[in-house]
Scaffold this motif. Structure first.
Motif, PDB file in Angstrom:
ATOM      1  N   PRO A  84       0.830  -1.212   0.000  1.00 38.38           N
ATOM      2  CA  PRO A  84       0.000   0.000   0.000  1.00 38.38           C
ATOM      3  C   PRO A  84       0.861   1.257   0.000  1.00 38.38           C
ATOM      4  CG  PRO A  84      -0.853  -1.591   1.564  1.00 38.38           C
ATOM      5  CD  PRO A  84       0.464  -2.125   1.101  1.00 38.38           C
ATOM      6  N   GLN A  85       0.441   2.263  -0.761  1.00 35.77           N
ATOM      7  CA  GLN A  85       1.221   3.496  -0.887  1.00 35.77           C
ATOM      8  C   GLN A  85       0.918   4.473   0.249  1.00 35.77           C
ATOM      9  OE1 GLN A  85       0.304   3.610  -5.450  1.00 35.77           O
ATOM     10  NE2 GLN A  85       1.878   5.142  -5.032  1.00 35.77           N
ATOM     11  N   THR A  86       1.126   4.015   1.453  1.00 37.82           N
ATOM     12  CA  THR A  86       0.913   4.860   2.624  1.00 37.82           C
ATOM     13  C   THR A  86       2.104   4.724   3.557  1.00 37.82           C
ATOM     14  OG1 THR A  86      -0.274   3.062   3.762  1.00 37.82           O
ATOM     15  CG2 THR A  86      -1.599   4.651   2.520  1.00 37.82           C
ATOM     16  N   GLY A  87       2.376   5.797   4.283  1.00 48.09           N
ATOM     17  CA  GLY A  87       3.462   5.757   5.245  1.00 48.09           C
ATOM     18  C   GLY A  87       4.804   6.040   4.597  1.00 48.09           C
ATOM     19  N   PRO A  88       5.854   6.171   5.420  1.00 46.39           N
ATOM     20  CA  PRO A  88       7.201   6.449   4.914  1.00 46.39           C
ATOM     21  C   PRO A  88       7.669   5.402   3.906  1.00 46.39           C
ATOM     22  CG  PRO A  88       7.116   6.731   7.290  1.00 46.39           C
ATOM     23  CD  PRO A  88       5.821   6.097   6.893  1.00 46.39           C
ATOM     24  N   LEU A  89       8.383   5.858   2.907  1.00 49.26           N
ATOM     25  CA  LEU A  89       8.866   4.966   1.853  1.00 49.26           C
ATOM     26  C   LEU A  89       9.746   3.863   2.423  1.00 49.26           C
ATOM     27  CD1 LEU A  89       9.263   4.246  -1.149  1.00 49.26           C
ATOM     28  CD2 LEU A  89      11.168   5.877  -1.178  1.00 49.26           C
ATOM     29  N   THR A  90      10.622   4.197   3.364  1.00 48.97           N
ATOM     30  CA  THR A  90      11.542   3.176   3.883  1.00 48.97           C
ATOM     31  C   THR A  90      10.797   2.068   4.621  1.00 48.97           C
ATOM     32  OG1 THR A  90      11.957   4.527   5.870  1.00 48.97           O
ATOM     33  CG2 THR A  90      13.522   4.730   4.039  1.00 48.97           C
ATOM     34  N   ARG A  91       9.681   2.394   5.272  1.00 50.85           N
ATOM     35  CA  ARG A  91       8.902   1.346   5.949  1.00 50.85           C
ATOM     36  C   ARG A  91       8.276   0.408   4.922  1.00 50.85           C
ATOM     37  NH1 ARG A  91       5.737   4.663  10.783  1.00 50.85           N
ATOM     38  NH2 ARG A  91       7.616   5.417  11.855  1.00 50.85           N
ATOM     39  N   ARG A  92       7.840   0.957   3.802  1.00 47.44           N
ATOM     40  CA  ARG A  92       7.291   0.112   2.735  1.00 47.44           C
ATOM     41  C   ARG A  92       8.379  -0.813   2.192  1.00 47.44           C
ATOM     42  NH1 ARG A  92       4.697   4.657  -1.117  1.00 47.44           N
ATOM     43  NH2 ARG A  92       4.644   6.255   0.481  1.00 47.44           N
ATOM     44  N   LEU A  93       9.573  -0.260   1.998  1.00 49.38           N
ATOM     45  CA  LEU A  93      10.682  -1.079   1.496  1.00 49.38           C
ATOM     46  C   LEU A  93      11.045  -2.182   2.489  1.00 49.38           C
ATOM     47  CD1 LEU A  93      13.085   1.591  -0.069  1.00 49.38           C
ATOM     48  CD2 LEU A  93      11.570  -0.005  -1.274  1.00 49.38           C
ATOM     49  N   ILE A  94      11.005  -1.868   3.762  1.00 47.23           N
ATOM     50  CA  ILE A  94      11.310  -2.872   4.790  1.00 47.23           C
ATOM     51  C   ILE A  94      10.344  -4.042   4.690  1.00 47.23           C
ATOM     52  CG2 ILE A  94      11.165  -3.316   7.279  1.00 47.23           C
ATOM     53  CD1 ILE A  94      12.476  -0.553   7.693  1.00 47.23           C
ATOM     54  N   ARG A  95       9.045  -3.748   4.583  1.00 44.44           N
ATOM     55  CA  ARG A  95       8.053  -4.820   4.497  1.00 44.44           C
ATOM     56  C   ARG A  95       8.231  -5.629   3.212  1.00 44.44           C
ATOM     57  NH1 ARG A  95       4.700  -0.720   6.940  1.00 44.44           N
ATOM     58  NH2 ARG A  95       3.949  -0.035   4.898  1.00 44.44           N
ATOM     59  N   ALA A  96       8.514  -4.941   2.108  1.00 45.72           N
ATOM     60  CA  ALA A  96       8.712  -5.636   0.834  1.00 45.72           C
ATOM     61  C   ALA A  96       9.944  -6.533   0.890  1.00 45.72           C
ATOM     62  CB  ALA A  96       8.852  -4.618  -0.297  1.00 45.72           C
ATOM     63  N   LEU A  97      11.033  -6.011   1.444  1.00 41.64           N
ATOM     64  CA  LEU A  97      12.261  -6.803   1.535  1.00 41.64           C
ATOM     65  C   LEU A  97      12.118  -7.959   2.506  1.00 41.64           C
ATOM     66  CD1 LEU A  97      14.934  -3.958   1.435  1.00 41.64           C
ATOM     67  CD2 LEU A  97      14.653  -5.798  -0.256  1.00 41.64           C
ATOM     68  N   ASP A  98      11.337  -7.777   3.552  1.00 40.12           N
ATOM     69  CA  ASP A  98      11.090  -8.895   4.470  1.00 40.12           C
ATOM     70  C   ASP A  98      10.458 -10.063   3.712  1.00 40.12           C
ATOM     71  OD1 ASP A  98      12.165  -7.910   6.806  1.00 40.12           O
ATOM     72  OD2 ASP A  98      10.278  -7.042   7.524  1.00 40.12           O
ATOM     73  N   ARG A  99       9.492  -9.767   2.846  1.00 39.00           N
ATOM     74  CA  ARG A  99       8.844 -10.826   2.061  1.00 39.00           C
ATOM     75  C   ARG A  99       9.827 -11.429   1.049  1.00 39.00           C
ATOM     76  NH1 ARG A  99       4.380  -7.164   2.501  1.00 39.00           N
ATOM     77  NH2 ARG A  99       4.972  -6.110   0.565  1.00 39.00           N
ATOM     78  N   TYR A 100      10.566 -10.566   0.384  1.00 41.22           N
ATOM     79  CA  TYR A 100      11.511 -11.035  -0.636  1.00 41.22           C
ATOM     80  C   TYR A 100      12.589 -11.932  -0.019  1.00 41.22           C
ATOM     81  CZ  TYR A 100      14.824 -10.794  -4.559  1.00 41.22           C
ATOM     82  OH  TYR A 100      15.669 -11.107  -5.592  1.00 41.22           O
ATOM     83  N   LEU A 101      13.192 -11.464   1.062  1.00 42.21           N
ATOM     84  CA  LEU A 101      14.274 -12.233   1.687  1.00 42.21           C
ATOM     85  C   LEU A 101      13.757 -13.497   2.354  1.00 42.21           C
ATOM     86  CD1 LEU A 101      16.355  -9.269   3.136  1.00 42.21           C
ATOM     87  CD2 LEU A 101      16.919 -10.696   1.155  1.00 42.21           C
ATOM     88  N   SER A 102      12.510 -13.491   2.787  1.00 39.68           N
ATOM     89  CA  SER A 102      11.905 -14.712   3.317  1.00 39.68           C
ATOM     90  C   SER A 102      11.798 -15.753   2.201  1.00 39.68           C
ATOM     91  CB  SER A 102      10.527 -14.414   3.898  1.00 39.68           C
ATOM     92  OG  SER A 102       9.898 -15.602   4.329  1.00 39.68           O
ATOM     93  N   PHE A 103      11.418 -15.310   1.007  1.00 41.93           N
ATOM     94  CA  PHE A 103      11.356 -16.216  -0.136  1.00 41.93           C
ATOM     95  C   PHE A 103      12.749 -16.771  -0.449  1.00 41.93           C
ATOM     96  CE2 PHE A 103      11.606 -17.359  -4.568  1.00 41.93           C
ATOM     97  CZ  PHE A 103      10.393 -17.977  -4.834  1.00 41.93           C
ATOM     98  N   VAL A 104      13.744 -15.892  -0.464  1.00 45.58           N
ATOM     99  CA  VAL A 104      15.122 -16.322  -0.730  1.00 45.58           C
ATOM    100  C   VAL A 104      15.562 -17.364   0.287  1.00 45.58           C
ATOM    101  CG1 VAL A 104      17.534 -15.561  -0.793  1.00 45.58           C
ATOM    102  CG2 VAL A 104      15.755 -14.137  -1.837  1.00 45.58           C
ATOM    103  N   ASP A 105      15.248 -17.113   1.552  1.00 44.67           N
ATOM    104  CA  ASP A 105      15.644 -18.012   2.624  1.00 44.67           C
ATOM    105  C   ASP A 105      14.992 -19.387   2.458  1.00 44.67           C
ATOM    106  OD1 ASP A 105      16.801 -18.903   4.977  1.00 44.67           O
ATOM    107  OD2 ASP A 105      15.269 -18.014   6.258  1.00 44.67           O
TER     108      ASP A 105
END
Length: 242
Positions: A84-105
């Motif tokens: 969702p396009q709400t909140g600080p950009l870095t928080r959005r990136l954190i959530r996206a990377l958490d999902r991405y790196l979980s997939f990698v793991d």
């Protein structure tokens, strides 16, 4: 006399349910073994079905099954950066990377084989599938920057460069035994994005406007604030360059 417990009724799977079952079994195997090390017998055993049944759904054999499994994994990866396009950009990136790196793991060996290439299962279709994930991730990021469809060449190059860096860092992380801890890797990748965006803003008016808008939503205790406080003392020592 106690009546015998009724055994669960057998339910025949629909075509889509069976196909999903086989893809799930294949993905599980491809996640931790290179494609060339997985046979149809392995997939059949993992799914608890016969080899002829696997062929019935995937008459093209292992190559077709691999491409279908890859497509399924690609769909999951594409959604990692959908936020969702709400909140600080870095928080959005954190959530996206958490999902991405979980997939990698969870798909370590398969992820490495997928991005490094060289597999006997690699084809133009699998290459196009992987490239599609990269492009989708870039479009999601540009959407977060509010420039989807209007981004200039430098901003687009910056975003695609970062996506490439995320892939490379993920592969290196796997090669290094998943060190540093995944949370540290994620935070470093967010810092890397902010640094790239800021550097691009120095010579590109559109990137400068995007950077100002993004930083305006950040908080002092957020990723951008922490990065600024860590970087400023280092830059201050180079005041003679100003």
């Amino acid at each position: 006399m106690t009546p015998a417990a009724a055994s669960p009724a057998y339910r025949r799977l629909s075509v889509e349910e069976r196909r999903s079952q086989l893809l799930g079994a294949a993905l599980s195997l491809f996640a931790h073994r290179a494609p060339e090390d997985v046979s149809l017998d392995d997939v059949a055993e993992a799914a608890g079905v016969s080899r002829p049944l696997v062929y019935r759904y995937f008459p093209g054999g292992k190559q077709q099954l691999y491409e279908a499994a890859l497509g399924s994994a690609a769909d999951e990866l594409k959604l990692c950066f959908a936020e969702p396009q709400t909140g600080p950009l870095t928080r959005r990136l954190i959530r996206a990377l958490d999902r991405y790196l979980s997939f990698v793991d969870e798909h370590d060996t398969g992820f490495s084989a997928l991005l490094q290439g060289g597999s006997v299962a690699e084809t133009s279709r699998t290459t196009a599938t992987v490239d599609g994930v990269r492009r989708a991730a870039a479009e999601h990021i540009l959407t977060h920057l509010d420039v989807a469809g209007t981004a200039g060449p430098r901003l687009r190059m910056m975003v695609r460069t970062w996506i490439t860096a995320v892939e490379a860092a993920s592969l290196i992380w796997l090669d290094e035994g998943k060190q540093p801890p995944v949370g540290e890797l994620r935070d470093w990748l967010v810092d890397h994005f902010v640094a790239l965006l800021t550097a691009t803003a120095a010579t590109d008016a559109q990137a400068a406007a995007v950077t100002r808008a993004a930083l305006a939503t950040e908080t002092a205790d957020g990723s951008a604030g922490v990065l600024a406080r860590r970087v400023l003392p280092v830059i201050a020592e180079a005041a003679h360059l100003l």
